[in-house]
Write an enzyme that holds these catalytic residues in place. Structure first.
Site, PDB file in Angstrom:
ATOM      1  N   HIS A   1      -3.541   4.497  -4.159  1.00  0.00           N
ATOM      2  CA  HIS A   1      -2.339   4.128  -4.166  1.00  0.00           C
ATOM      3  C   HIS A   1      -1.386   5.154  -4.925  1.00  0.00           C
ATOM      4  O   HIS A   1      -0.113   5.136  -4.729  1.00  0.00           O
ATOM      5  CB  HIS A   1      -2.140   2.751  -4.841  1.00  0.00           C
ATOM      6  CG  HIS A   1      -2.920   1.426  -4.149  1.00  0.00           C
ATOM      7  ND1 HIS A   1      -3.962   1.419  -4.729  1.00  0.00           N
ATOM      8  CD2 HIS A   1      -2.796   0.596  -3.030  1.00  0.00           C
ATOM      9  CE1 HIS A   1      -4.424   0.353  -3.902  1.00  0.00           C
ATOM     10  NE2 HIS A   1      -3.534   0.012  -2.880  1.00  0.00           N
TER      11      HIS A   1
ATOM     12  N   LYS B   1      11.520   0.532   3.537  1.00  0.00           N
ATOM     13  CA  LYS B   1      10.379   1.304   3.752  1.00  0.00           C
ATOM     14  C   LYS B   1      10.569   2.601   4.275  1.00  0.00           C
ATOM     15  O   LYS B   1      10.101   3.727   3.755  1.00  0.00           O
ATOM     16  CB  LYS B   1       9.339   0.437   4.336  1.00  0.00           C
ATOM     17  CG  LYS B   1       8.106   1.311   4.961  1.00  0.00           C
ATOM     18  CD  LYS B   1       7.410   0.369   5.599  1.00  0.00           C
ATOM     19  CE  LYS B   1       6.087   1.350   6.158  1.00  0.00           C
ATOM     20  NZ  LYS B   1       5.127   1.558   5.392  1.00  0.00           N
TER      21      LYS B   1
ATOM     22  N   HIS C   1     -15.906  -6.149  -1.474  1.00  0.00           N
ATOM     23  CA  HIS C   1     -14.922  -5.300  -2.167  1.00  0.00           C
ATOM     24  C   HIS C   1     -13.558  -6.238  -2.656  1.00  0.00           C
ATOM     25  O   HIS C   1     -13.375  -7.206  -1.949  1.00  0.00           O
ATOM     26  CB  HIS C   1     -14.263  -4.191  -1.178  1.00  0.00           C
ATOM     27  CG  HIS C   1     -13.105  -3.419  -1.919  1.00  0.00           C
ATOM     28  ND1 HIS C   1     -13.231  -2.835  -2.980  1.00  0.00           N
ATOM     29  CD2 HIS C   1     -11.558  -3.656  -1.466  1.00  0.00           C
ATOM     30  CE1 HIS C   1     -11.977  -2.258  -3.128  1.00  0.00           C
ATOM     31  NE2 HIS C   1     -11.094  -2.999  -2.505  1.00  0.00           N
TER      32      HIS C   1
END
Length: 766
Positions: A706, A20, A653
């Protein structure tokens, strides 16, 4: 002869999220592609070393990915839509990242591929897209390079690829529709896989693993024909030079096992955790081919609790009654669990002894295989088996009688909100006075480095609670001013005080434990650190009330209270295995219900209860949907909100999933408004909403958060037009498709400004 061992795959992010960190550094221009490649090589070498040290016989390669294994497979098969080819990047990684995240720069402006949940996990895969220009062929050398890389280090590995059947079933055309698969496409795809087998045989590979999790889904005759057509073309390429392991997971393949047996694969991986009973029955009924080794998937790759060795030994021995050729394996890839329990000593030995992360699961696979080889007397005298069985003596935790009493007191009225939704919506429109196409966001705003640094200072005692709270109030004030400035109709407080939408709630609930470094990959470089449900759950204290009350006091516009729903908290935690998921969810529902009522009493008129993960755990077999899940998951959500006033507007959501097939069940949650991801799915869910006469007001996401690209006002206007073609204007909300926590300030505010401007432009023409 010892029992062979195998795992399907290993976490790729690294012990300390090294992957990451280096990829995000590259995206920011602080590292080179060579730096990324170097870290990748180091991680792969460490993983192979750990696997061999644990005694794993069939060590996987090509389970490593810079982003996603489905995306890797698409690129390997040359399924690269023309819009990405036109970017003409020099390096293949740049094309991969453009497909995953979109691209906006001097080479062009393209959106990312759609992203969906990987079966019933919280991992997201990129959906391969076949366009008119797609020419399937072998493209690139990644699987071969990583096999040779391992070999050069002294590791003989088993290359792992997504199988052709699963690849085709999960791929879509350029309009986001299921593929129409003709003989030409079957020939092309099978030809590539046959070429892959031949090349691995030339390189000296003994095994190749083809993952076919789609075999655990419902299948019609066309699906079975597709499976047969593919593998009848692929398997001859073995030529007795390389063995093929057909690996299945996340359920059972009982309805196609006889067909699989007739193909005489060299190995068949069976999930004996989630598909135990049906898989065992199929093997008992149809046996196993003489050349086939059955890989008994007895070690869970989906949860962190220690394996019950006695139960696993019994499963392996059940297979050995049918065939002598049995291996012990993980039930699926270990991608879905954290790296190692090392470093989690703060939990204490009495707690930590109950957990096994990926590294520890390697040992479990080997220990089970060793125990299977022992005779009955040796098993009875085994210290390893004895110590393991003490973990399952029922003494780990005691029941909370207060929680049990609340559950037993529930009645039908606790799951029913009154009056009916249509009347509530009329009352809410009058009370809130919002314009048509009201604009809002999903909840979170960017968690900057400064915010994370202040949280760390509080955690380390460098600042006190008063100083930290003052900092958070400043952030809330700032985000409210910015939302008012750009003209959002319904505001949020930004969730700056929250580290995670699940862990934060768990920290205010009784019954949860928390780790220091137990990260798992959700998508790309996005990692999550799920809390652990250790014992019965109840609310320890109000969770969000003070911050929501403060935020509402700073504006005249409606401020949403932001909560995480009970199903999502459970699905995004490590759940208990000693009581049913239904009971755990109801405990959570009562805790969140307490919070909802306190928010309402504090003057919050709109309360959003996120069930982002509701669809995620839907059973893979349609016949199980209601009885094994929806019949208790939907009522759990209703339990949370059934006690509020008619004028209190309840939102929910949902994240990246296929909603179309459960759209009526979503409506039955009885929320007043739902927002959901639609931007990457080309809004195909709108047809389902239209056809179902959906009563809930809805905000299909109008842009993809995203991706770092900033959508134009015209692009969002076009999206809104597509929505209004399928939905009544008085039912439509305008919002992004998810929370903004992971985005940067630089793209967040221009995107929202364009969204508000687009909504106003459309509103002016109504």
């Amino acid at each position: 002869m010892s029992v062979p061992t195998s795992i399907s795959g290993f976490p790729r992010i690294g012990r300390n999220r090294e992957l990451k960190r280096i990829i995000e550094a590259y995206w920011k221009g602080a590292a080179s592609l060579d730096d990324v490649r170097h870290v990748g090589r180091e991680l792969r070498a460490e993983h192979w070393r750990l696997e061999r040290a644990a005694g794993i016989d069939l060590i996987p390669s090509n389970d490593f990915s810079l982003y996603d294994q489905m995306l890797d497979t698409a690129i390997l098969l040359n399924v690269i839509p023309a819009r990405y080819r036109r970017l003409s990047f020099a390096e293949p990684e740049e094309t991969l990242f453009a497909m995953a995240r979109g691209y906006q720069g001097e080479r062009g402006d393209v959106t990312a591929l759609p992203m969906k949940k990987w079966f019933t996990t919280n991992y997201h895969y990129l959906v391969p897209e076949f366009d008119e220009a797609t020419e399937v062929r072998l493209n690139g050398t990644k699987p071969f390079d990583e096999y040779l890389e391992a070999k050069a280090l002294g590791y003989e590995t088993k290359p792992v690829l997504i199988g052709p059947y699963t690849f085709l079933r999960l791929s879509r055309d350029a309009q986001a529709r299921e593929l129409t698969v003709d003989e030409g496409l079957v020939d092309a795809v099978a030809g590539v896989y046959a070429e892959i087998l031949r090349r691995f045989a030339d390189l000296g590979a003994a095994w190749v693993q083809l993952d076919e999790p789609c075999l655990v889904l419902d299948k019609d005759d066309a699906d079975v024909r597709l499976f047969k057509s593919l593998y009848s073309r692929i398997l001859p390429a073995r030529q007795d030079r390389v063995k093929v392991l057909l690996n299945t997971y996340f359920g059972d393949i009982a309805d196609i096992y006889e067909t699989v047996r007739l193909f005489e694969f060299d190995g068949v991986g069976l999930d004996l955790v989630e598909g135990r009973d049906a898989n065992l029955a199929a093997v008992e009924a149809h046996g196993a081919a003489a050349r086939t080794t059955l890989f008994a998937g007895v070690v869970s790759g989906r949860n962190i609790w220690r394996n019950d060795y006695a139960a696993s030994i019994a499963l392996v021995e059940a297979l050995r009654h049918v065939t002598d050729h049995v291996a012990v394996a993980s039930a699926c890839s270990l991608l879905h669990v954290p790296f190692s329990t090392q470093g989690e000593e703060a939990l204490g030995d009495d707690v930590l002894k109950h957990f096994a992360f990926a590294v520890e699961k390697l040992d479990e696979v080997r220990e089970i295989a060793d125990l299977v080889d022992l005779d009955d007397d040796a098993k009875r005298s085994s210290d390893v088996l004895r110590a393991n069985q003490l973990l399952f003596d029922g003494s780990r935790v005691a029941r909370d009688e207060t929680v049990r009493a609340r559950l037993e007191a529930l009645g039908d009225d606790d799951f029913t909100r009154r009056p009916a939704r249509a009347e509530r919506q009329r009352l809410q429109h009058e009370a809130l006075g919002l314009p048509p196409l009201p604009t809002t966001t999903i909840g979170s705003f960017p968690q900057t480095g400064q915010i994370r640094a202040e949280r760390a200072k509080l955690r380390h005692g460098e600042i006190d609670r008063d100083a930290y709270d003052a900092f958070i109030r400043e952030r809330i004030d700032d985000v409210i001013r910015k939302q008012e400035r750009i003209g959002l109709d319904v505001l949020v407080h930004g969730e700056f005080e929250r580290n995670d939408m699940v862990e934060y709630f768990g920290q205010h609930l009784n019954g949860f434990l928390f780790t220091k470094n137990a990260w798992v990959q959700s998508y790309g470089t996005r990692c999550v650190k799920p809390p652990i449900v250790w014992s019965d759950v109840s609310r320890a204290e109000p969770i969000t009330v003070a911050w929501s009350r403060y935020a509402q006091s700073r504006t005249d516009r409606p401020m949403k209270g932001m909560l995480t729903g009970p199903v999502t908290i459970l699905n995004w935690s490590w759940p208990r295995e000693d009581i049913p998921a239904e009971e755990q969810t109801r405990q959570l529902a009562l805790a969140i219900r307490d919070e909802v009522l306190d928010l309402e009493a504090a003057g919050i008129r709109i309360i959003q209860i996120d069930e982002a993960a509701l669809r995620e755990k839907l059973p893979l077999r349609r016949s199980d949907w209601h009885a094994k899940y929806l019949d208790w998951a939907i009522p759990a959500f209703r339990l949370v909100h059934s006690g509020v006033k008619p004028t209190t507007q309840i939102h929910t959501h949902m994240c990246y999933s296929e909603f179309n097939d459960i759209i009526r069940d979503i409506d039955a949650m009885d929320a007043d408004v739902i927002s959901f991801e639609a931007s990457r799915g080309d809004l195909v869910v709108l047809d389902a909403i239209h056809d179902a006469d959906f009563e809930t007001e809805a905000g299909p996401g109008v842009y993809d958060i995203h991706s770092p690209r900033v959508p134009s006002e015209a692009e969002i206007e076009e999206r809104i037009g597509e929505i209004l073609a399928k939905m009544d204007v008085d039912k439509v909300w305008i919002n992004p498709d998810c929370g903004l926590k992971t985005r940067g300030e630089a793209e967040t505010w221009p995107s929202l400004e364009h969204m508000v401007a687009a909504a106003r432009a459309v509103r002016s023409r109504l």
